[in-house]
Design a protein around this motif. Structure first.
Motif, PDB file in Angstrom:
ATOM      1  N   ALA A 251     -24.258  52.171   2.874  1.00 16.35           N
ATOM      2  CA  ALA A 251     -24.788  52.589   1.579  1.00 16.35           C
ATOM      3  C   ALA A 251     -23.613  52.661   0.603  1.00 16.35           C
ATOM      4  N   PRO A 252     -23.877  52.769  -0.696  1.00 16.45           N
ATOM      5  CA  PRO A 252     -22.762  52.769  -1.663  1.00 16.45           C
ATOM      6  C   PRO A 252     -21.671  53.787  -1.374  1.00 16.45           C
ATOM      7  N   HIS A 253     -22.034  54.987  -0.895  1.00 17.71           N
ATOM      8  CA  HIS A 253     -21.024  56.026  -0.693  1.00 17.71           C
ATOM      9  C   HIS A 253     -20.154  55.787   0.545  1.00 17.71           C
ATOM     10  N   HIS A 254     -20.535  54.819   1.386  1.00 21.62           N
ATOM     11  CA  HIS A 254     -19.716  54.519   2.562  1.00 21.62           C
ATOM     12  C   HIS A 254     -18.508  53.644   2.223  1.00 21.62           C
ATOM     13  N   ILE A 255     -18.576  52.911   1.139  1.00 30.34           N
ATOM     14  CA  ILE A 255     -17.516  51.948   0.804  1.00 30.34           C
ATOM     15  C   ILE A 255     -16.350  52.666   0.131  1.00 30.34           C
ATOM     16  N   LYS A 256     -15.173  52.503   0.705  1.00 29.96           N
ATOM     17  CA  LYS A 256     -13.980  53.172   0.208  1.00 29.96           C
ATOM     18  C   LYS A 256     -13.011  52.163  -0.413  1.00 29.96           C
ATOM     19  N   ALA A 257     -12.157  52.674  -1.269  1.00 30.49           N
ATOM     20  CA  ALA A 257     -11.219  51.802  -1.983  1.00 30.49           C
ATOM     21  C   ALA A 257     -10.266  51.090  -1.028  1.00 30.49           C
ATOM     22  N   ASP A 258      -9.934  51.738   0.100  1.00 32.68           N
ATOM     23  CA  ASP A 258      -8.975  51.144   1.028  1.00 32.68           C
ATOM     24  C   ASP A 258      -9.653  50.402   2.178  1.00 32.68           C
ATOM     25  N   SER A 259     -10.952  50.138   2.056  1.00 26.42           N
ATOM     26  CA  SER A 259     -11.660  49.422   3.124  1.00 26.42           C
ATOM     27  C   SER A 259     -11.169  47.982   3.235  1.00 26.42           C
ATOM     28  N   ARG A 260     -11.104  47.501   4.455  1.00 22.76           N
ATOM     29  CA  ARG A 260     -10.719  46.110   4.675  1.00 22.76           C
ATOM     30  C   ARG A 260     -11.837  45.159   4.268  1.00 22.76           C
ATOM     31  N   LEU A 261     -13.060  45.607   4.406  1.00 21.02           N
ATOM     32  CA  LEU A 261     -14.218  44.756   4.128  1.00 21.02           C
ATOM     33  C   LEU A 261     -14.206  44.276   2.681  1.00 21.02           C
ATOM     34  N   LYS A 262     -14.316  42.964   2.480  1.00 20.52           N
ATOM     35  CA  LYS A 262     -14.267  42.392   1.140  1.00 20.52           C
ATOM     36  C   LYS A 262     -15.483  41.534   0.786  1.00 20.52           C
ATOM     37  N   VAL A 263     -16.200  41.019   1.802  1.00 17.94           N
ATOM     38  CA  VAL A 263     -17.354  40.172   1.524  1.00 17.94           C
ATOM     39  C   VAL A 263     -18.484  40.515   2.498  1.00 17.94           C
ATOM     40  N   ILE A 264     -19.674  40.703   1.937  1.00 18.54           N
ATOM     41  CA  ILE A 264     -20.884  40.887   2.730  1.00 18.54           C
ATOM     42  C   ILE A 264     -21.830  39.734   2.419  1.00 18.54           C
ATOM     43  N   SER A 265     -22.358  39.109   3.456  1.00 14.08           N
ATOM     44  CA  SER A 265     -23.426  38.128   3.276  1.00 14.08           C
ATOM     45  C   SER A 265     -24.665  38.674   3.973  1.00 14.08           C
ATOM     46  N   ASP A 266     -25.655  39.050   3.181  1.00 18.72           N
ATOM     47  CA  ASP A 266     -26.883  39.617   3.740  1.00 18.72           C
ATOM     48  C   ASP A 266     -27.885  38.487   3.956  1.00 18.72           C
ATOM     49  N   VAL A 267     -27.785  37.861   5.114  1.00 19.70           N
ATOM     50  CA  VAL A 267     -28.662  36.739   5.433  1.00 19.70           C
ATOM     51  C   VAL A 267     -30.110  37.194   5.517  1.00 19.70           C
ATOM     52  N   SER A 268     -30.342  38.382   6.047  1.00 20.76           N
ATOM     53  CA  SER A 268     -31.708  38.905   6.176  1.00 20.76           C
ATOM     54  C   SER A 268     -32.358  39.131   4.818  1.00 20.76           C
ATOM     55  N   CYS A 269     -31.588  39.531   3.847  1.00 23.02           N
ATOM     56  CA  CYS A 269     -31.979  39.581   2.432  1.00 23.02           C
ATOM     57  C   CYS A 269     -33.391  40.127   2.208  1.00 23.02           C
ATOM     58  N   ASP A 270     -33.534  41.453   2.302  1.00 24.48           N
ATOM     59  CA  ASP A 270     -34.837  42.090   2.107  1.00 24.48           C
ATOM     60  C   ASP A 270     -34.707  43.288   1.176  1.00 24.48           C
ATOM     61  N   PRO A 271     -34.184  43.094  -0.056  1.00 22.89           N
ATOM     62  CA  PRO A 271     -33.888  44.226  -0.927  1.00 22.89           C
ATOM     63  C   PRO A 271     -35.110  44.972  -1.431  1.00 22.89           C
ATOM     64  N   PHE A 272     -36.276  44.323  -1.401  1.00 21.24           N
ATOM     65  CA  PHE A 272     -37.472  44.964  -1.938  1.00 21.24           C
ATOM     66  C   PHE A 272     -38.220  45.791  -0.904  1.00 21.24           C
ATOM     67  N   SER A 273     -37.729  45.800   0.323  1.00 25.29           N
ATOM     68  CA  SER A 273     -38.385  46.539   1.393  1.00 25.29           C
ATOM     69  C   SER A 273     -37.772  47.925   1.559  1.00 25.29           C
ATOM     70  N   ASP A 274     -38.594  48.878   1.971  1.00 25.81           N
ATOM     71  CA  ASP A 274     -38.084  50.212   2.287  1.00 25.81           C
ATOM     72  C   ASP A 274     -37.197  50.191   3.525  1.00 25.81           C
ATOM     73  N   TYR A 275     -37.220  49.076   4.257  1.00 27.44           N
ATOM     74  CA  TYR A 275     -36.461  48.980   5.497  1.00 27.44           C
ATOM     75  C   TYR A 275     -35.105  48.308   5.310  1.00 27.44           C
ATOM     76  N   ASN A 276     -34.717  48.033   4.084  1.00 25.32           N
ATOM     77  CA  ASN A 276     -33.462  47.328   3.816  1.00 25.32           C
ATOM     78  C   ASN A 276     -32.273  48.122   4.370  1.00 25.32           C
ATOM     79  N   PRO A 277     -31.515  47.556   5.330  1.00 32.59           N
ATOM     80  CA  PRO A 277     -30.385  48.298   5.910  1.00 32.59           C
ATOM     81  C   PRO A 277     -29.102  48.219   5.083  1.00 32.59           C
ATOM     82  N   LEU A 278     -29.142  47.459   3.979  1.00 31.50           N
ATOM     83  CA  LEU A 278     -27.973  47.353   3.093  1.00 31.50           C
ATOM     84  C   LEU A 278     -28.405  47.634   1.652  1.00 31.50           C
ATOM     85  N   PRO A 279     -28.675  48.899   1.307  1.00 31.61           N
ATOM     86  CA  PRO A 279     -29.130  49.236  -0.049  1.00 31.61           C
ATOM     87  C   PRO A 279     -27.984  49.218  -1.058  1.00 31.61           C
ATOM     88  N   LEU A 280     -27.368  48.057  -1.175  1.00 33.42           N
ATOM     89  CA  LEU A 280     -26.200  47.872  -2.031  1.00 33.42           C
ATOM     90  C   LEU A 280     -26.514  46.991  -3.228  1.00 33.42           C
TER      91      LEU A 280
END
Length: 361
Positions: A251-280
């Motif tokens: 979720a947005p509050h999990h991402i920190k300034a010093d995180s190594r993660l730089k790119v997310i590709s959400d292949v499942s791509c279900d932003p309109f569902s209540d079940y979206n596991p990446l509400p970003l």
């Protein structure tokens, strides 16, 4: 018994070049006693002449609206907004049975016209497994875009993919492009969630081909999500198929300034569902600007969420998918006897019942 007509429609979406029916498959259907009508299309990766030479009846784009009511309309992506009443049986990916945005208005169109919706996503055998999916090439393409974006980030150059996406001639051409953008000696690490599925296997294949160290997660690893582990990778490729409420992977509050993660590709791509596991993010990204900044309270992570990724490799994706679909198109004449179509129709009826009950309540 009256002959069944399968009507392949032109896609309303301008970037959709895939097809669920190949010219060779159409010829097989006709040999099996099924009439095939194909709408002309300037977008479809297989040319109109190939269908015409196969013996199909050709029609103008959008002519399905005037087709006989017992014709089965075959497509892939969303229908145009009109007509208000849908009187045919339609086969396509509707993204409506998990209460996604617009699901009630879509189902109302079918109920108003007396038609029905056989959503390809719900074509499942009695074992609950899907029988036809674009998953492999979705994962393959989603991981490829993430890899291209990461290489551009690493050297501080403008994003290649944000110059606008175009379909690739072949998977080999895509490999050449990635290699041409890569820096010698620079390899990211990647986490693939849903690694055991079709999408996950596609993502893993192209990542490992380009020397990426891949961590593979399945259901066991997402029961109690280790978010620090997610943030400790350069790339996150989400291929998880989620059908119920779960804690978000990030979720947005999990991402920190010093995180190594730089790119997310959400292949499942279900932003309109209540079940979206990446509400970003709030909506899929587009071919014009596929990479956007993910919602976060700290730091910057680029997010890719294109909902028709296999269209970027339309030849390979169409050949694989149409081959999976063909046996079930042949069985449409006796679909009341085919468990796959029975299960598919039951999913539609359940969605309609759910909507009706919610309106009464």
């Amino acid at each position: 018994m009256k002959k069944l007509t399968i009507w392949l429609r032109d896609e309303a979406r301008m970037t959709e070049r895939r097809t669920p029916l190949l010219p060779e498959g159409a010829k097989e259907l006709m040999a099996a006693g099924i009439d095939v009508v194909v709408e002309k299309s300037d977008k479809r990766i297989f040319k109109n002449a190939l269908y015409e030479n196969a013996g199909c009846t050709m029609a103008e784009p959008g002519a399905w609206e005037q087709a006989p009511t017992d014709a089965v309309i075959l497509g892939l992506k969303e229908l145009p907004a009109a007509p208000r009443a849908l009187e045919h049986t339609h086969i396509y990916f509707a993204h409506a049975f998990k209460k996604q945005s617009g699901w009630q208005s879509l189902l109302t169109r079918f109920m108003r016209g007396g038609g029905s919706l056989l959503d390809i996503e719900y074509m499942k055998g009695d074992d609950g497994r899907r029988v036809a999916a674009f998953g492999f090439w979705a994962g393959y393409m989603g991981a490829a875009l993430a890899l291209l974006q990461w290489h551009d980030q690493k050297v501080g150059r403008p994003s290649y993919i944000n110059e606008g996406l175009m379909p690739h001639e072949s998977a080999k051409a895509l490999d050449h492009l990635i290699s041409s953008r890569a820096m010698a000696g620079e390899k990211p690490t990647a986490l693939v969630i849903g690694a055991g599925g079709r999408s996950g296997s596609g993502a893993i294949k192209i990542l490992e081909r380009h020397g990426v160290e891949v961590t593979k997660w399945g259901r066991a690893e997402t029961k109690d999500v280790d978010r620090e582990a997610i943030l400790g990778h350069d790339l996150l490729i989400n291929c998880a198929y989620v059908t119920g409420q779960i804690p978000p992977f990030l979720a947005p509050h999990h991402i920190k300034a010093d995180s190594r993660l730089k790119v997310i590709s959400d292949v499942s791509c279900d932003p309109f569902s209540d079940y979206n596991p990446l509400p970003l993010y709030s909506a899929p990204t587009c071919w014009k600007t596929p990479a956007i900044a993910a919602k976060s309270h700290e730091g910057r992570v680029d997010l890719i969420a294109v909902d028709n990724l296999p269209s970027l490799l339309p030849t390979e994706a169409s050949i694989e998918f149409a081959t999976m679909m063909l046996p079930y198109l042949k069985s449409l004449r006796d679909r009341a006897q085919d468990p796959v179509w029975v299960n598919c129709n039951a999913s539609y009826q359940h969605a309609c019942d759910t909507m009706t009950k919610s309106e009464v309540a």
